[in-house]
Motif scaffolding. Structure first.
Motif, PDB file in Angstrom:
ATOM      1  N   ALA A  78      10.009  -8.935  -8.083  1.00 40.88           N
ATOM      2  CA  ALA A  78       8.791  -9.747  -8.077  1.00 40.88           C
ATOM      3  C   ALA A  78       8.033  -9.491  -6.779  1.00 40.88           C
ATOM      4  CB  ALA A  78       9.133 -11.230  -8.192  1.00 40.88           C
ATOM      5  N   VAL A  79       6.705  -9.626  -6.852  1.00 48.43           N
ATOM      6  CA  VAL A  79       5.859  -9.550  -5.662  1.00 48.43           C
ATOM      7  C   VAL A  79       5.343 -10.959  -5.394  1.00 48.43           C
ATOM      8  CG1 VAL A  79       3.831  -8.521  -4.586  1.00 48.43           C
ATOM      9  CG2 VAL A  79       5.194  -7.184  -6.206  1.00 48.43           C
ATOM     10  N   ILE A  80       5.735 -11.504  -4.256  1.00 49.31           N
ATOM     11  CA  ILE A  80       5.377 -12.875  -3.905  1.00 49.31           C
ATOM     12  C   ILE A  80       4.297 -12.834  -2.839  1.00 49.31           C
ATOM     13  CG2 ILE A  80       6.213 -15.057  -2.953  1.00 49.31           C
ATOM     14  CD1 ILE A  80       8.805 -12.697  -4.261  1.00 49.31           C
ATOM     15  N   LYS A  81       3.178 -13.482  -3.103  1.00 46.93           N
ATOM     16  CA  LYS A  81       2.074 -13.511  -2.142  1.00 46.93           C
ATOM     17  C   LYS A  81       2.223 -14.750  -1.259  1.00 46.93           C
ATOM     18  CE  LYS A  81       0.666  -9.989  -4.409  1.00 46.93           C
ATOM     19  NZ  LYS A  81      -0.405  -9.996  -5.374  1.00 46.93           N
ATOM     20  N   LEU A 111       2.610 -10.484   3.291  1.00 48.95           N
ATOM     21  CA  LEU A 111       1.993 -11.432   4.211  1.00 48.95           C
ATOM     22  C   LEU A 111       0.469 -11.441   4.131  1.00 48.95           C
ATOM     23  CD1 LEU A 111       4.224 -10.776   7.352  1.00 48.95           C
ATOM     24  CD2 LEU A 111       4.561 -12.444   5.523  1.00 48.95           C
ATOM     25  N   SER A 112      -0.118 -10.421   3.517  1.00 48.40           N
ATOM     26  CA  SER A 112      -1.573 -10.405   3.385  1.00 48.40           C
ATOM     27  C   SER A 112      -2.044 -11.296   2.238  1.00 48.40           C
ATOM     28  CB  SER A 112      -2.061  -8.981   3.133  1.00 48.40           C
ATOM     29  OG  SER A 112      -1.600  -8.526   1.868  1.00 48.40           O
ATOM     30  N   GLY A 113      -1.157 -11.536   1.269  1.00 50.75           N
ATOM     31  CA  GLY A 113      -1.553 -12.267   0.076  1.00 50.75           C
ATOM     32  C   GLY A 113      -2.378 -11.439  -0.892  1.00 50.75           C
ATOM     33  N   LEU A 114      -2.499 -10.125  -0.641  1.00 51.37           N
ATOM     34  CA  LEU A 114      -3.356  -9.260  -1.443  1.00 51.37           C
ATOM     35  C   LEU A 114      -2.536  -8.411  -2.408  1.00 51.37           C
ATOM     36  CD1 LEU A 114      -5.730  -7.977   1.384  1.00 51.37           C
ATOM     37  CD2 LEU A 114      -6.178  -9.822  -0.251  1.00 51.37           C
ATOM     38  N   ASP A 115      -3.160  -8.068  -3.536  1.00 49.07           N
ATOM     39  CA  ASP A 115      -2.550  -7.103  -4.438  1.00 49.07           C
ATOM     40  C   ASP A 115      -2.489  -5.746  -3.769  1.00 49.07           C
ATOM     41  OD1 ASP A 115      -2.363  -9.062  -6.387  1.00 49.07           O
ATOM     42  OD2 ASP A 115      -4.254  -8.499  -7.354  1.00 49.07           O
ATOM     43  N   VAL A 136       0.850  -1.184   0.000  1.00 47.77           N
ATOM     44  CA  VAL A 136       0.000   0.000   0.000  1.00 47.77           C
ATOM     45  C   VAL A 136       0.893   1.243   0.000  1.00 47.77           C
ATOM     46  CG1 VAL A 136      -1.883  -1.165   1.183  1.00 47.77           C
ATOM     47  CG2 VAL A 136      -0.109  -0.016   2.524  1.00 47.77           C
ATOM     48  N   ARG A 137       0.259   2.407  -0.123  1.00 43.78           N
ATOM     49  CA  ARG A 137       1.032   3.652  -0.129  1.00 43.78           C
ATOM     50  C   ARG A 137       1.234   4.148   1.300  1.00 43.78           C
ATOM     51  NH1 ARG A 137      -2.526   4.578  -4.511  1.00 43.78           N
ATOM     52  NH2 ARG A 137      -1.459   4.590  -6.537  1.00 43.78           N
ATOM     53  N   GLY A 138       1.932   3.365   2.081  1.00 46.70           N
ATOM     54  CA  GLY A 138       2.307   3.758   3.433  1.00 46.70           C
ATOM     55  C   GLY A 138       3.765   4.166   3.455  1.00 46.70           C
ATOM     56  N   ASP A 179       2.450  -2.681  -6.367  1.00 41.26           N
ATOM     57  CA  ASP A 179       2.954  -3.896  -7.015  1.00 41.26           C
ATOM     58  C   ASP A 179       3.595  -3.585  -8.364  1.00 41.26           C
ATOM     59  OD1 ASP A 179       1.948  -5.245  -4.856  1.00 41.26           O
ATOM     60  OD2 ASP A 179       0.373  -6.319  -5.951  1.00 41.26           O
ATOM     61  N   ALA A 180       2.943  -2.731  -9.139  1.00 39.76           N
ATOM     62  CA  ALA A 180       3.433  -2.433 -10.488  1.00 39.76           C
ATOM     63  C   ALA A 180       4.799  -1.748 -10.440  1.00 39.76           C
ATOM     64  CB  ALA A 180       2.429  -1.565 -11.243  1.00 39.76           C
ATOM     65  N   ARG A 181       5.017  -0.906  -9.454  1.00 45.42           N
ATOM     66  CA  ARG A 181       6.319  -0.237  -9.341  1.00 45.42           C
ATOM     67  C   ARG A 181       7.415  -1.233  -8.986  1.00 45.42           C
ATOM     68  NH1 ARG A 181       5.869   5.312  -5.938  1.00 45.42           N
ATOM     69  NH2 ARG A 181       8.137   5.078  -6.116  1.00 45.42           N
TER      70      ARG A 181
END
Length: 369
Positions: free
Chosen positions: A60-63, A43-47, A16-18, A51-53
């Motif tokens: 890579a973004v690993i869920k 750790l949330s498994g959520l998009d 997220v944008r935190g 992610d795109a950045r």
């Protein structure tokens, strides 16, 4: 991939944008595909919106969502991928992550404290026991303990952190290209801005009363809240503003890709948070030369030592005192751009300094292999 490129796995809840997520993605981007490849395990498994950045930067973004088989999945993944470094940003739960990384043979295991406050769950004996176990795992597994500021390290780890050779404070930086794209422009009518997720810890509700008192001296003043709303806290702010007849003076901007243009068009940044590690929004405003009024916290004191346009005030002071300070800073105006740029360039908060500090920590895994 070249053999000399370090492979780093960052662990976060969701992209997220935190503050932690943005700063870590900016760090990954700053290497430009050279020396370091950064992947992100969520750790949330959520998009997430970042992610795109991550992918654009070559990562890579690993869920890997939490659940009954989480530790087994994490262990197998780390064994298979053989990262040089696992860099965990999930506070005390980093102890679980890094203990698993140690068992999987990862040489570099970094825990990064972004705050000293654990506020996501109610306090209880069970919760205290869980956090105690996580801290013991950190002592066992972490090769390095980083924090965004001295106050965060003191509160999250130990008042005697300097005696622990693993502990280091690393200030995050702002990519220079972000600052170069923005020009500070005084608004036609005065604007106070606050940039943070809208939630109780950020204490934006306090600003409604402050705004009402500021309007006595600045009748055209507007308050803008930039950030995503969490739970019903935004509703509570709207209701408080309506009760005081200020509904048309409070604007909810929502989440934005880059808050710098919003800051550049404001008269004052205000930060009434109950706690901050090292507030990135305040740092960004300081870099632009915008006046900042912030709660007296360890992180804001660290910033104020380097930026004269940041004023700190105790939350124990009443709304009249906060309003008086806000009006004074608005009338004083922003710093000249050249002065602000020079001040920032000589501060310890540059992106290049943060990048090289991290690389020095990560690359030690190769030196000791």
């Amino acid at each position: 991939m070249a053999d000399d490129v370090l492979r780093v796995l960052h662990v976060l809840g969701r992209m997220v944008r935190g503050g932690a997520e943005l700063r870590t993605v900016e760090l990954a981007e700053s290497f430009g595909g050279e020396r370091v490849r950064s992947d992100f395990l969520v750790l949330s498994g959520l998009d997430g919106p970042l992610d795109a950045r991550v992918r654009a930067a070559g990562g890579a973004v690993i869920k890997c969502p939490l659940g009954p088989l989480f530790l087994l999945r994490l262990y197998r993944f780390l064994r298979a991928e053989q990262y040089d470094v696992v860099h965990s940003h999930v506070h005390y739960f980093s102890g679980v992550i890094l203990a698993t990384a140690r068992l999987a043979g990862t040489r570099g295991r970094v825990a990064h404290f972004r705050t000293a406050v654990v506020n996501d769950k109610p306090d209880s004996m069970l919760r205290r026991a869980q956090l105690g176990v996580c801290r013991r795992l950190l002592r066992y597994a972490a090769t390095d303990l980083l924090a965004v500021g001295e106050g965060a390290m003191h509160g999250a780890w130990s008042p005697r952190w300097r005696a622990d050779s693993r502990c280091r404070v690393v200030y995050h930086g702002i990519p220079p290209e972000r600052l170069q794209r923005v020009r500070v422009r005084p608004p036609d009518t005065p604007v106070i801005i606050t940039v943070a997720s809208v939630q109780p810890l950020k204490n934006q509700l306090r600003l409604v009363g402050v705004l009402g008192r500021c309007l006595r001296d600045l009748p055209d003043l507007e308050l803008r809240l930039v950030g995503r709303e969490v739970g019903d806290y935004g509703l509570r702010i709207r209701q408080a503003a309506a009760r005081l007849g200020l509904a048309n003076r409070v604007r909810f901007v929502g989440e934005v890709d880059d808050p710098l243009p919003w800051m550049a068009g404001s008269s004052l940044m205000i930060l009434p948070s109950l706690w901050e590690g090292l507030p990135g929004a305040a740092l960004e405003a300081c870099a632009l030369g915008i006046p900042v009024l912030a709660a007296d916290l360890p992180g804001t004191r660290e910033l104020a030592a380097h930026f004269p346009n940041l004023s700190i005030l105790s939350l124990d002071q009443d709304d009249d005192v906060w309003a008086e300070a806000a009006v004074r800073l608005i009338r004083a105006g922003a710093r000249p751009p050249d002065d602000a740029q020079a001040c920032f360039a000589h501060s310890p908060f540059t992106a290049s300094r943060a990048r090289e500090f991290h690389y020095a920590i990560w690359s030690r895994t190769r030196a000791t292999a």
